[in-house]
Design a protein around this motif. Structure first.
Motif, PDB file in Angstrom:
ATOM      1  N   GLU A 238       0.693  -1.265  -0.055  1.00 30.26           N
ATOM      2  CA  GLU A 238      -0.042   0.033   0.059  1.00 30.26           C
ATOM      3  C   GLU A 238       0.893   1.364   0.122  1.00 30.26           C
ATOM      4  O   GLU A 238       0.195   2.383  -0.313  1.00 30.26           O
ATOM      5  CB  GLU A 238      -0.926   0.106   1.216  1.00 30.26           C
ATOM      6  CG  GLU A 238      -2.319  -0.771   0.845  1.00 30.26           C
ATOM      7  CD  GLU A 238      -2.256  -1.803   2.113  1.00 30.26           C
ATOM      8  OE1 GLU A 238      -1.719  -1.594   3.240  1.00 30.26           O
ATOM      9  OE2 GLU A 238      -3.310  -2.644   2.166  1.00 30.26           O
ATOM     10  N   LYS A 239       2.060   1.188   0.380  1.00 23.28           N
ATOM     11  CA  LYS A 239       2.849   2.346   0.482  1.00 23.28           C
ATOM     12  C   LYS A 239       3.952   2.166  -0.383  1.00 23.28           C
ATOM     13  O   LYS A 239       5.096   2.601  -0.351  1.00 23.28           O
ATOM     14  CB  LYS A 239       3.675   2.390   1.986  1.00 23.28           C
ATOM     15  CG  LYS A 239       2.449   2.824   2.669  1.00 23.28           C
ATOM     16  CD  LYS A 239       2.995   2.984   4.338  1.00 23.28           C
ATOM     17  CE  LYS A 239       1.736   3.516   5.118  1.00 23.28           C
ATOM     18  NZ  LYS A 239       1.883   3.222   6.413  1.00 23.28           N
ATOM     19  N   GLN A 240       3.765   1.788  -1.748  1.00 19.50           N
ATOM     20  CA  GLN A 240       4.843   1.409  -2.736  1.00 19.50           C
ATOM     21  C   GLN A 240       5.482   2.603  -3.144  1.00 19.50           C
ATOM     22  O   GLN A 240       6.556   2.810  -3.526  1.00 19.50           O
ATOM     23  CB  GLN A 240       4.126   0.811  -4.019  1.00 19.50           C
ATOM     24  CG  GLN A 240       4.063  -0.694  -4.085  1.00 19.50           C
ATOM     25  CD  GLN A 240       3.580  -1.254  -5.388  1.00 19.50           C
ATOM     26  OE1 GLN A 240       3.994  -0.646  -6.438  1.00 19.50           O
ATOM     27  NE2 GLN A 240       3.087  -2.437  -5.285  1.00 19.50           N
TER      28      GLN A 240
ATOM     29  N   THR B 186      16.409  -2.748  14.202  1.00 20.20           N
ATOM     30  CA  THR B 186      15.937  -2.234  15.342  1.00 20.20           C
ATOM     31  C   THR B 186      14.621  -2.514  15.683  1.00 20.20           C
ATOM     32  O   THR B 186      14.114  -2.621  16.802  1.00 20.20           O
ATOM     33  CB  THR B 186      16.017  -0.460  15.438  1.00 20.20           C
ATOM     34  OG1 THR B 186      15.649  -0.179  13.896  1.00 20.20           O
ATOM     35  CG2 THR B 186      17.458  -0.233  15.608  1.00 20.20           C
TER      36      THR B 186
ATOM     37  N   LEU C 206      21.877   9.434  18.462  1.00 17.56           N
ATOM     38  CA  LEU C 206      21.327  10.619  17.616  1.00 17.56           C
ATOM     39  C   LEU C 206      20.623  10.277  16.301  1.00 17.56           C
ATOM     40  O   LEU C 206      19.587  10.938  15.958  1.00 17.56           O
ATOM     41  CB  LEU C 206      22.569  11.634  17.569  1.00 17.56           C
ATOM     42  CG  LEU C 206      22.733  12.565  18.515  1.00 17.56           C
ATOM     43  CD1 LEU C 206      24.031  13.108  18.432  1.00 17.56           C
ATOM     44  CD2 LEU C 206      21.438  13.778  18.418  1.00 17.56           C
TER      45      LEU C 206
ATOM     46  N   MET D  29      19.269   7.769  15.179  1.00 14.71           N
ATOM     47  CA  MET D  29      17.893   7.139  15.228  1.00 14.71           C
ATOM     48  C   MET D  29      16.990   8.208  15.711  1.00 14.71           C
ATOM     49  O   MET D  29      15.843   8.140  15.114  1.00 14.71           O
ATOM     50  CB  MET D  29      17.996   6.013  16.323  1.00 14.71           C
ATOM     51  CG  MET D  29      18.502   4.713  15.981  1.00 14.71           C
ATOM     52  SD  MET D  29      19.191   3.676  17.332  1.00 14.71           S
ATOM     53  CE  MET D  29      17.399   2.900  17.433  1.00 14.71           C
ATOM     54  N   HIS D  30      17.299   9.110  16.438  1.00 10.54           N
ATOM     55  CA  HIS D  30      16.210  10.254  16.749  1.00 10.54           C
ATOM     56  C   HIS D  30      16.000  11.022  15.729  1.00 10.54           C
ATOM     57  O   HIS D  30      14.762  11.257  15.346  1.00 10.54           O
ATOM     58  CB  HIS D  30      17.182  11.213  17.884  1.00 10.54           C
ATOM     59  CG  HIS D  30      16.125  11.789  18.510  1.00 10.54           C
ATOM     60  ND1 HIS D  30      15.055  11.509  19.473  1.00 10.54           N
ATOM     61  CD2 HIS D  30      15.898  13.460  18.363  1.00 10.54           C
ATOM     62  CE1 HIS D  30      14.320  12.751  19.918  1.00 10.54           C
ATOM     63  NE2 HIS D  30      15.055  13.866  19.318  1.00 10.54           N
TER      64      HIS D  30
ATOM     65  N   LYS E  23      13.754   9.077  13.238  1.00  9.00           N
ATOM     66  CA  LYS E  23      12.400   9.121  13.927  1.00  9.00           C
ATOM     67  C   LYS E  23      11.650  10.314  13.565  1.00  9.00           C
ATOM     68  O   LYS E  23      10.677  10.414  12.968  1.00  9.00           O
ATOM     69  CB  LYS E  23      12.590   9.047  15.276  1.00  9.00           C
ATOM     70  CG  LYS E  23      11.167   9.013  16.077  1.00  9.00           C
ATOM     71  CD  LYS E  23      10.639   7.681  16.641  1.00  9.00           C
ATOM     72  CE  LYS E  23       9.506   7.666  17.430  1.00  9.00           C
ATOM     73  NZ  LYS E  23       8.662   6.621  17.358  1.00  9.00           N
TER      74      LYS E  23
ATOM     75  N   VAL F 268       8.574  11.168  11.227  1.00 11.45           N
ATOM     76  CA  VAL F 268       7.204  11.545  11.473  1.00 11.45           C
ATOM     77  C   VAL F 268       7.092  12.756  10.420  1.00 11.45           C
ATOM     78  O   VAL F 268       5.811  12.949   9.872  1.00 11.45           O
ATOM     79  CB  VAL F 268       7.713  12.519  12.633  1.00 11.45           C
ATOM     80  CG1 VAL F 268       6.424  13.281  13.150  1.00 11.45           C
ATOM     81  CG2 VAL F 268       7.776  11.608  14.062  1.00 11.45           C
TER      82      VAL F 268
ATOM     83  N   PHE G 118       5.536  11.011   7.245  1.00 11.42           N
ATOM     84  CA  PHE G 118       4.135  10.688   7.466  1.00 11.42           C
ATOM     85  C   PHE G 118       3.412  11.779   7.685  1.00 11.42           C
ATOM     86  O   PHE G 118       2.102  11.646   6.865  1.00 11.42           O
ATOM     87  CB  PHE G 118       4.140  10.105   8.844  1.00 11.42           C
ATOM     88  CG  PHE G 118       3.012   9.321   9.259  1.00 11.42           C
ATOM     89  CD1 PHE G 118       2.564   7.929   9.309  1.00 11.42           C
ATOM     90  CD2 PHE G 118       2.003  10.387  10.131  1.00 11.42           C
ATOM     91  CE1 PHE G 118       1.306   7.448   9.411  1.00 11.42           C
ATOM     92  CE2 PHE G 118       0.592   9.649  10.498  1.00 11.42           C
ATOM     93  CZ  PHE G 118       0.350   8.089  10.173  1.00 11.42           C
ATOM     94  N   MET G 119       3.787  13.020   8.126  1.00 10.54           N
ATOM     95  CA  MET G 119       2.811  14.064   8.062  1.00 10.54           C
ATOM     96  C   MET G 119       2.499  14.711   6.874  1.00 10.54           C
ATOM     97  O   MET G 119       1.509  14.993   6.451  1.00 10.54           O
ATOM     98  CB  MET G 119       3.527  15.067   9.001  1.00 10.54           C
ATOM     99  CG  MET G 119       3.198  14.801  10.542  1.00 10.54           C
ATOM    100  SD  MET G 119       1.471  14.637  10.933  1.00 10.54           S
ATOM    101  CE  MET G 119       1.570  13.518  12.426  1.00 10.54           C
TER     102      MET G 119
ATOM    103  N   GLU H  12       0.266  12.574   5.045  1.00 12.61           N
ATOM    104  CA  GLU H  12      -0.913  12.694   5.738  1.00 12.61           C
ATOM    105  C   GLU H  12      -1.744  14.089   4.995  1.00 12.61           C
ATOM    106  O   GLU H  12      -3.028  13.911   4.559  1.00 12.61           O
ATOM    107  CB  GLU H  12      -0.749  12.743   7.104  1.00 12.61           C
ATOM    108  CG  GLU H  12      -2.057  12.802   7.798  1.00 12.61           C
ATOM    109  CD  GLU H  12      -2.430  11.158   7.693  1.00 12.61           C
ATOM    110  OE1 GLU H  12      -3.735  11.217   7.575  1.00 12.61           O
ATOM    111  OE2 GLU H  12      -1.671  10.451   7.543  1.00 12.61           O
TER     112      GLU H  12
ATOM    113  N   LYS I 251      -2.813  13.281   1.475  1.00  4.06           N
ATOM    114  CA  LYS I 251      -3.911  12.830   1.454  1.00  4.06           C
ATOM    115  C   LYS I 251      -5.229  13.482   1.598  1.00  4.06           C
ATOM    116  O   LYS I 251      -6.201  13.412   0.942  1.00  4.06           O
ATOM    117  CB  LYS I 251      -4.104  11.526   2.722  1.00  4.06           C
ATOM    118  CG  LYS I 251      -3.663  10.063   2.178  1.00  4.06           C
ATOM    119  CD  LYS I 251      -4.035   9.282   3.527  1.00  4.06           C
ATOM    120  CE  LYS I 251      -3.185   8.109   3.305  1.00  4.06           C
ATOM    121  NZ  LYS I 251      -3.040   7.265   4.625  1.00  4.06           N
TER     122      LYS I 251
ATOM    123  N   CYS J 295     -12.051   9.597   8.112  1.00  2.00           N
ATOM    124  CA  CYS J 295     -11.135   8.473   8.452  1.00  2.00           C
ATOM    125  C   CYS J 295     -11.059   7.469   7.490  1.00  2.00           C
ATOM    126  O   CYS J 295     -11.813   6.369   7.632  1.00  2.00           O
ATOM    127  CB  CYS J 295     -11.204   8.091   9.779  1.00  2.00           C
ATOM    128  SG  CYS J 295     -10.054   6.970  10.246  1.00  2.00           S
ATOM    129  N   VAL J 296      -9.916   7.329   6.421  1.00  2.00           N
ATOM    130  CA  VAL J 296      -9.965   6.363   5.487  1.00  2.00           C
ATOM    131  C   VAL J 296      -8.786   5.661   5.552  1.00  2.00           C
ATOM    132  O   VAL J 296      -7.710   6.249   5.982  1.00  2.00           O
ATOM    133  CB  VAL J 296     -10.278   6.803   4.138  1.00  2.00           C
ATOM    134  CG1 VAL J 296     -10.091   5.614   3.143  1.00  2.00           C
ATOM    135  CG2 VAL J 296     -11.557   7.559   4.075  1.00  2.00           C
TER     136      VAL J 296
END
Lengths: 876, 876
Positions: free
Chosen positions: A182-184, A395, A832, A834-835, A838, A842, A845-846, A849, A852, A875-876
Motif C-alpha cells: 500500500e505504500k509502494q 532495530t 542521535l 535514530m532520533h 524518527k 514523522v 508521515f505528516m 497525511e 491525503k 478517516c480512511v
C-alpha cells in the motif's frame, strides 16, 4: 537451451545469475533429489499448471496403496542412499509431487532439471515472481530502503577499510521502512529485478518453503522433514558467479578479493557486504570475530610488556637469588620414597628463575587489566552490535524471531510415532531426567579422564630412571603436556559426538531449542576437557602431598605429585602454551583446511566418475550443479565454539601466562581469512538468517569473564607466591625486604622421624650425613611442643590469601559493573541518528497525511463544497 | 449550558464523562491557565475556526513589541504566582494563542472555559475527533483489538480475584494488530465512541500536545516548556466520575470498590483495570508491588519458623548455658577506664540468651534461602512482566520508546541562553565533572553524619551514670536506635532535595535522562543514609577496640565502643527492627496520608474562599474543576524508592533479623491499598504512559540482591559466632560438643599490665581481689613468649571465616545463576499462546490475501479472461 557459457563454464548473463531455461526468471533456490533410476528413460519435465487434475487423481489413487512407515535419519545423504528401493522411491516421488504442487499454489514458479550432468540427481529450480516477493516481503515486514537517503557520518580510517564501497559509499544510509504494497510510492521500484537482491529473494523463497507442508501422507511434513527423510537430498540458494575479472556489483567477487585473501589481513572486514551476501547471522559472526581480534591487540601488547618486565627483573628477584646462591647450603628432603635422596636447593635455581617470568607483581596487574579488558570487550561488542543493528535496519526486529520457529523433523516424527501407538506408549522421559543424565555422564567421563591421566603419569614416573629424574623434569613436563594435548584433541571430537547424542535423546521440540541445548552441552564438555589438566595443575597438584614422614599415598603406594620448589606455575605455563599453540595449529590446519578438502574429494568420487571425465565435466557444470558438490553449510557453532574456548584460555589463566593474548591474536588474524575462504569457496551458500545478536554465545562469554575473575584470584593467591612474599615483606621480614624469604618458607624435618621403609636408600648421596632436612611448607619445627603441626604463619598466610581472593573478586567485579554502567550500550551518534530518523519518519508521515487530505478535499469539493477536513467521517 | 448534574454535582451523561458544552464531544485533556486578572471583564470564549486571520494578524503585531526574557522555574505553580504582572501575562497569553492555533491545525478541537467557579483560572478543554484519533493511533502504531477473539486459559483462583470481570472475563483475549486505517475491516468499529477508551484518547491527545510547538517566540517551546514556564498552570486528563452506585463499565467505580479498599486486602489486584485506567507504567508498578508482596508470604513464613526455632532451642544452647551457669565463676575485665570495674560473666546471661534467637544455625540456612528467594522473586517478576506484556499487547513495543523522548524544558532554556551569549560562554561543565562532584558531596555528607553519630553516642555515654550503665544497656541501645531512626527520616528528606539539586546542576538533556540520574542519585544517598548505622553496627562496632592494657582511643580519650559479650548481633537486630517499623509507620502515616491531605487543604485555601462557600461550591464543581484541586501526579519514583529500600532491609541483613520479611509483608498489604486510594481519590489522573518493564528499578533490585549475598556472607562469618563455634566443635573441642566454647573464646589478662591511670577505681567491686581477668578475644595468655599477640586460633578462625565468605558468596551466586538459567523468562503457556497467535495472524493474512486475489480475478475476468493471478503486474 539458450544459456550462454562463460570461459570457465559458468552461465553468463547480463545479470550474472543462473536462470530458468527461458533465460529470464532467476533461480532463487534449488532443491536436489535422487532420481528413481539413473538408467530409466527420462520423462520430459512436466509443465506445471497443466493437467493438474489428472495428475492429482493419479496420485490420490496410488497414495492409498503405499502406506509404509518412513524411517527418518539424521544425515539426508546417507538416508538417500540407503532408501534406494523402488518402493520407497515411489513414496518419495509422491511426496515431492504433492509438495511441489503446494508450492505452485503459493505462487512460486518451478522448473525441473533431471537431465543434468550429474547422474542420479534431479534439480528443482525455484523462482519467486514479483507478486510473491512483494506479498512475502510485506508479510515478513522486511525493512526495505525508501527513496529518501540520509547522510551517515562514518569514521575515516581509509587505508584500513576494504575497497568495496564502489556503488554505496559508507557515508550514505537509506531511510528504510517495512515493505508494504500500500505504500509502494515510498520505495524506489524503478528496477524490479534489483529491488530485492539475491539474498533477500532466497530467504523469501525459503520462508515460503518452510510454511508449505505435505499433508496428505500419514503425518504433516515441512521442508525440514522432507530433507531429513531424504525426499529431497539437499536444498540451497545459488552462489553468485565469480568471473575472475573485475566486474563491479557482483558481491561474491568483491568478497573474494577484498575479504577471503591473506593479503588484506590488516584491513577491516567488509561486514556490510558479508551481511548482504550471507545474511545477518554470518555477518554478526565475522563482525564479532573482528571486534575480538581488534580488542586482542592492546591485550597482546600489554601481555608482552608484562612478560618483558618479568625478563628484565629476573636478576633483581631476591627469592631466586637466594635459591641460586650456593652459599645458602640448604639440604632438602627427598622427593620420593627410598629411591630418591636428599638434594641441594641450589639445583632448583633454573626453575626458580624461570618461574619469576610468570610470577611477578606485574602479573597481578595484568590479571586485573584482563578482567577489565573482558568487560570492555563485551561493552565494545554490544555497541558495535547496536551500530550494526542500526545500519542493517534491525532495530524493529525482535521477539517475533523467538516464536516463529518451526518444529524439528525428528520431533515431528516422534509425535507421529506416539500418536500411532497410543496404547503401548513407553514411560515418558522428561527433559529434566535427560538433563541430569547428561550432566552425570559428563562428570563420569571427566573423572575417568582424570584417573586415566593420573595413572599414565604414575606409569611415566616409575619407568623413568629415578636418579636422572630431577634433571629431566622439564622434558617430562613438556611431554606430559603434549600427551595432554593429544588427549584433549581426541576427546574433543568424542565429546562433540556425545553432546549431539545426548541432545538427540532429549528430542527437543524446535530447531532452536535443539541448537541451544547442543551448544550448551558441547560447551560444557569441551570446556571441561580443555581445562581439566590446567585446573588440576593450578589448584590440585602438590596441594595434598602431606609432609615428610607422613606423605599421602594413593592407589596403593604412589605418593601424590609434588611441584617444583617455586610452585606449579611453571608447569601450568608450559601446559597452557602447548595447549593453545597445539590446539590452534592442529585444529586450524588439519581440521579446517585438510578435512573439508578430503570431504569434497570424496563427495566428487562418490558420483562414480573417473578423474579426467570429472575435471572436464567440472568445467561445463552449471552453477546449481557446481554448488551441489560444495560442502553443506552446517552453521556457525563450531566456529564460535573454537573462539569461546580460546577466549577462555586468554582470560581464565591469564595470571599465569601473559603471552596468551598474543598467541590468540596471531591465530585469529589467520582464522578470519581461513573462515572467509571457506565460506566463499568451500561451502554452499547459506540461507540469509536474520539475527540481532550472537545469542547464547554472548551469555557464555559473559559467564566466562565472570569465572575468569575468580579463577585469576585463586591463581594469584594460591598458585603463585605473591601473597606469601607480601606477608613476609610486611610482617616477618626484619628489614622490610624479601631477604630471608626462602628460609622462611622452608620447614625443618628430623630425618629420624621418617616412617619405616621410606627413608632414602642412599642417605650419603650428598657426601655428608644429614640430620635435619628442609621442605617447603609452613609447619612447626621438630623441637616445638606440637611438631609438624601447621604453624601460626601458615594460618596467617592462609587468611591473607583468602582475604586477597575476596578483595580481588569483589573489587574487580565492582569495577567491571562500573565500567559496564559507565559505557552506554547505544553509541551516542547512533542514538542521535535514530532520533533524527524518527523525526524524519514523522515528517514523512505528516507530509503524506497532508497529501491525503489535499487529494481528499479536492475529491470532495465538487460534491460537497462545505465539508471540513476534520469532520467525523473522513478517516480512511 | 445544557449539561445535567448528578446528585453529587458531577455532570451526568449517558457515557459518564465530561463533555464540551454541546454535550457530545468528550473532553480528553484539560490545560489550566491563569487568567490575566480575575476582576477584568470576562471575554466570551472565542469560537475557534472563525476570524483566524484577524487574530493572527493582531498577535503578530503585538508579538514584535514584547520580547522580554522568560525565567523558567521548576515548580509551575510557584512560577505562575510570581509572574502575575501584566507584562508577563501578555506574553504568556500570546504564547497560548499561538500554541492553541497550532493545536487546531493538527485537527484537535478546543473549547475555552474562563467562566468557571474557580476565580483566576481558565480551562482549555481539548477534544480529539475521530479522524485525529485514527491518524495518531496509526502513527503511534497502537495495537488495537481486532474482531477475532481467542480463548486464553487462566489459572482458577476465583475467590482471590477481584470482581471486575463483568464485561470481559479473563479467559478471553482479543487478537490485536497495530491500528491502520487501511485495515479498518480488521477492527470492530461499530461504536466509534468506545473503540478508543478514555485512557487511549488522552494519551493520543498528549502525544499531539508534545509534538506541537510554539516557534514564533525566541526559542521553540513544547508543552513541557510551556508548563514549566507557567504559560499553562497544569495539564491533565479527566478522571471518570464516581457515582457511588453500582454501574458497570465505569472503570474508576470498579477500581474504587474492588481495589482502593482495605476490605479486599486478601484479593489479587485488578491489574488489567488499573492498566486500562492509569496506563501500563502505573499498572506495572502495582503488578510489581503485588508480586513482591505475594513473594514475601513464603519468606515471612520461613522467617517466623526460623525465629521460632531460635526460641525453641534457646534452652539447649550450650554457650549461653555456660554463660548463665553461676558455677563458671568467670571474672571479666572492666568495660571502661577507671569508672568501670571487673564484672561477672553471668550478668551477660540475658543478652546471650536473646542473641541465640537471631544467631543460630537456622539463620545461615535462612540467609541462603533469602538469597535464592531474591533470585526467584526476580525470575517470577520477569515471567509476570512477560505475561503482562503479552496480555497488554506490548510485545512489539520496544526500542522506539528510548529515542522518542523530548527535551527537558530546562535544557531547552539553557541551550537558548547559550545561543544568546555565545561570545562570553562560561567554561563548559561536563557531566563527568558533575558526577564526580556529586559522588564526593555524597561521601562528605555521609562521613559527616557518621562523625555526628559517633559524637552523639559518646556524649550519651559520658552523661549516663557509669555504674548503672551495664544494667540499662538495653534501654540505651533502644534509645540510640530511635535517635538513629529520627536522623534517618530527617536526612531522607534532605538527601532527596540534595539529589534533585545535584541533578538539576547537570542539566540533563531529556526528561528520561533527568529521571534516571535523579533516581540513581536519590537511591545512593537514601540507601547510604538508611544503612550506615546498620553497617556500622554489623561490621565496625567492637572491631577496633584494641585489648585490655592497650585500648584504642579516639577523639582524645574516648575508648571505641565495645559490643556485648555475645557480639553486636543483638544491637543490630534492635536497630533493624526499629528502623523498619518506624520508617514504615512514620512514612506511611505521616508522609503518605497526612501531608497530601494538608497539601490539598492548602491548595483549596489558596483560592481565597472561606470554608462554607467552598463546600457548597465543591458540590457544584464540574469534573475538570474538581480535578484541578487534586494533587498533581509526580511519578512513581517515591513509591518505588520506598519499596527498594525495604527490599534492601529484607534481603541485606536478613541473617541477623529473620522477622524482616514478616514486617515488610504486613506493611505492604497496607501499602498497596494506601497507594490505591491515593491514585483513585487524591491525585489527578496521570497520562497513560507505556512501559514494557520497570526500568532502572529492576537493575537496582538486581544489584541489591547481589550485594545482599556478600553482606550476608560477612554477617554470618564476622558478626555472628557461627564460624568460631563450628571451628571449636570440629577442631578444638575435646568431646566434639560446644562444651568449653565460652572458655575458649576468652583470653587472659594480667591486671598488672593495665596502662597507668586506666585501672579500675574500685578494684574490690566484686568483693575479692582480681589477679587475672578475662576478655573476649583470641590472644596469647600473659605467660606465653609473645603475650597478648593474636594466637594461632585467631588466625585459623580468621581463615575459616574468610573461606566461608568465599564459599558462601560463590555457591550462592552459582545457585542463583543456575536458578536464573533454569527458569525460562517467558512462561510456557505464554510462548505457546504467542506461537498460536502468530499462526493465526498468518492465517488471517493469507485469507485476506486470497480474498484480494479473488476480487482481483473477478475484476479482471470481464476484461481479460485469460489473465493469471501470479502474473508480474498484480502486486498492488
Amino acid at each position: 537451451m539458450k544459456t550462454l557459457y562463460a570461459a570457465d563454464g559458468s552461465d553468463l548473463h547480463p545479470h550474472f545469475g543462473p536462470y530458468f531455461s527461458d533465460g529470464k526468471r532467476r533461480v532463487d533456490y534449488v532443491l536436489a533429489y535422487q532420481i528413481q533410476k539413473p538408467n530409466t528413460v527420462r520423462k520430459p519435465s512436466p509443465k506445471f499448471g497443466e493437467n493438474n487434475f489428472i495428475r492429482r487423481l493419479r496420485r490420490s489413487i496410488s497414495m492409498r496403496s503405499s502406506r509404509a512407515p518412513l524411517q527418518p535419519k539424521e544425515d539426508p545423504e546417507i538416508t538417500a542412499q540407503e532408501h534406494q528401493t523402488d518402493y520407497h522411491e515411489d513414496d518419495k516421488r509422491f511426496r515431492r509431487d504433492e509438495y511441489e504442487e503446494n508450492l505452485l499454489e503459493t505462487g512460486l514458479e518451478l522448473e525441473k532439471d533431471e537431465g543434468s550432468k550429474i547422474p542420479g540427481i534431479g534439480f528443482l529450480k525455484i523462482h519467486a515472481p514479483w507478486h510473491v516477493l512483494c506479498r512475502e516481503a510485506e508479510f515478513m515486514k522486511l525493512k526495505m530502503p525508501t527513496k529518501k537517503v540520509r547522510l551517515f557520518i562514518h569514521k575515516v580510517t581509509a587505508p584500513l577499510h576494504p575497497k568495496v564501497d564502489v556503488s554505496h559509499p559508507h557515508s550514505v544510509k537509506s531511510l528504510s521502512h517495512p515493505f508494504s504494497r500500500e505504500k509502494q510510492h515510498l520505495f524506489d521500484l524503478s528496477d524490479k529485478n534489483k529491488f530485492f537482491d539475491s539474498t533477500t529473494r532466497s530467504s523469501i523463497v525459503y520462508e515460503v518453503l518452510k510454511r508449505t507442508r505435505c499433508t496428505k501422507a500419514k503425518y504433516s511434513m515441512g521442508i525440514t522433514s522432507l530433507l531429513a527423510n531424504g525426499v529431497y537430498v539437499s536444498g540451497y540458494p545459488l552462489h553468485d558467479v565469480i568471473l575472475y575479472s573485475y566486474i563491479p556489483f557482483v558481491v561474491l567477487q568483491l568478497l573474494y578479493e577484498e575479504w577471503a585473501s591473506y593479503s588484506v589481513f590488516y584491513k577491516y572486514q567488509p561486514i556490510g557486504l558479508i551481511r548482504k551476501y550471507f545474511g545477518e547471522k554470518v555477518g554478526l559472526y565475522f563482525a564479532w570475530l573482528g571486534v575480538y581480534t581488534q580488542m586482542l591487540i592492546p591485550a597482546a601488547i600489554v601481555g608482552v610488556i608484562v612478560f618483558l618486565y618479568g625478563c628484565a627483573t629476573v636478576d633483581e628477584n631476591i627469592p631466586s637469588m637466594e635459591i641460586c646462591d650456593p652459599r645458602n647450603n640448604v639440604t632438602m628432603c627427598p622427593l620420593c620414597d627410598q629411591a630418591c635422596s636428599y638434594w641441594k636447593l641450589v639445583t632448583a635455581c633454573g626453575t626458580a628463575r624461570a618461574s619469576h617470568l610468570f610470577d611477578n607483581p606485574a602479573t597481578v596487574f595484568f590479571s586485573i587489566f584482563m578482567a577489565l579488558w573482558a568487560v570492555l570487550f563485551m561493552e565494545h561488542w554490544k555497541r558495535r552490535q547496536m551500530r550494526l543493528n542500526y545500519i542493517w535496519d534491525l532495530t524493529g526486529f525482535g521477539e517475533e524471531e523467538e516464536v516463529s520457529d518451526h518444529n524439528r523433523a525428528d520431533y515431528e516424527f516422534r509425535v507421529m510415532q506416539k500418536s500411532m501407538r497410543l496404547e503401548n506408549s513407553p514411560p515418558k522421559v522428561t527433559p529434566t531426567t535427560h538433563n541430569l543424565f547428561g550432566i552425570s555422564v559428563t562428570f563420569a567421563i571427566v573423572f575417568g579422564v582424570i584417573l586415566y591421566r593420573i595413572s599414565i603419569k604414575a606409569a611415566l614416573h616409575m619407568s623413568s630412571y629415578p636418579a636422572a629424574r630431577s634433571n629431566i623434569r622439564a622434558t617430562v613436563k613438556t611431554t606430559a603436556a603434549i600427551i595432554n594435548l593429544i588427549i584433549i584433541i581426541i576427546m574433543d571430537e568424542i565429546y562433540a559426538a556425545i553432546a549431539r547424542w545426548l541432545t538427540t535423546l532429549e528430542v527437543p521440540k524446535t530447531d532452536k531449542s535443539f541448537e541451544q541445548r547442543l551448544i550448551f552441552k558441547t560447551f560444557i564438555l569441551k570446556f571441561v576437557n580443555a581445562f581439566t589438566p590446567i585446573v588440576y595443575l593450578a589448584f590440585f597438584r602438590g596441594r595434598l602431598v602431606g609432609r615428610p614422614g607422613k606423605y599421602l599415598y594413593v592407589v596403593g603406594s604412589y605418593r601424590m605429585e609434588e611441584c617444583a620448589h617455586s610452585g606449579c606455575l611453571m608447569e601450568l605455563c608450559i601446559q597452557l602454551c602447548i595447549t593453545m599453540l597445539g590446539k590452534q595449529l592442529i585444529q586450524n590446519n588439519l581440521f579446517e583446511i585438510g578435512i573439508p578438502k578430503i570431504k569434497k574429494l570424496l563427495r566428487q568420487r562418490k558420483s562414480e566418475m573417473d578423474t579426467k571425465q570429472e575435471e572436464e565435466l567440472n568445467k561445463t557444470l552449471r552453477r546449481h550443479e557446481k554448488d551441489h558438490f560444495l560442502g553443506p553449510f552446517i552453521g556457525l557453532n563450531p566456529e564460535y565454539m573454537e573462539m569461546i574456548i580460546q577466549f577462555g584460555m586468554v582470560t581464565l589463566f591469564v595470571a599465569s601466562f601473559p603471552l596468551a593474548p598474543l598467541f590468540a591474536l596471531l591465530n585469529n588474524i589467520i582464522e578470519i581469512r581461513l573462515d572467509a575462504k571457506k565460506f566463499v569457496t568451500e561451502l554452499r551458500r547459506p540461507i540469509a538468517a536474520k539475527a540481532k545478536d550472537i545469542g547464547i554465545w554472548y551469555n557464555l562469554l559473559r559467564g566466562l569473564s565472570k569465572v575468569a575473575v575468580i579463577v585469576n584470584a585463586f591463581v594469584i593467591s594460591f598458585t603463585s607466591d605473591f601473597i606469601p612474599r607480601l606477608v613476609y615483606q610486611y610482617t616477618y621480614s626484619p628489614d622490610g625486604t624479601l631477604h630471608g624469604f626462602t628460609n622462611h618458607t622452608l620447614a625443618f624435618f628430623n630425618v629420624s622421624d621418617f616412617q619405616p621403609g621410606t627413608d632414602p636408600l642412599e642417605p650419603m648421596h650428598l657426601g655428608y650425613k644429614v640430620d635435619m632436612c628442609r621442605y617447603k611448607d609452613y609447619r612447626e619445627p621438630p623441637w616445638s611442643t606440637t611438631p609438624y603441626d601447621f604453624s601460626k604463619e601458615f594460618w596467617a598466610i592462609l587468611a591473607a590469601r583468602l582475604a586477597f581472593v575476596i578483595v580481588f573478586q569483589n573489587v574487580v567485579m565492582l569495577m567491571s559493573d562500573f565500567v559496564d554502567w559507565l559505557i552506554p550500550d547505544i553509541p551516542k551518534d547512533i542514538s542521535l541518528q535514530m532520533h533524527k530518523e524518527k523525526i524524519l519518519m514523522v515528517e514523512l508521515f505528516m507530509k503524506e497525511e497532508q497529501g491525503k487530505r489535499l487529494t481528499m478535499r479536492e475529491r470532495n469539493t465538487p460534491q460537497q463544497p462545505r465539508s471540513r477536513p476534520n469532520s467525523h467521517t473522513n478517516c480512511v
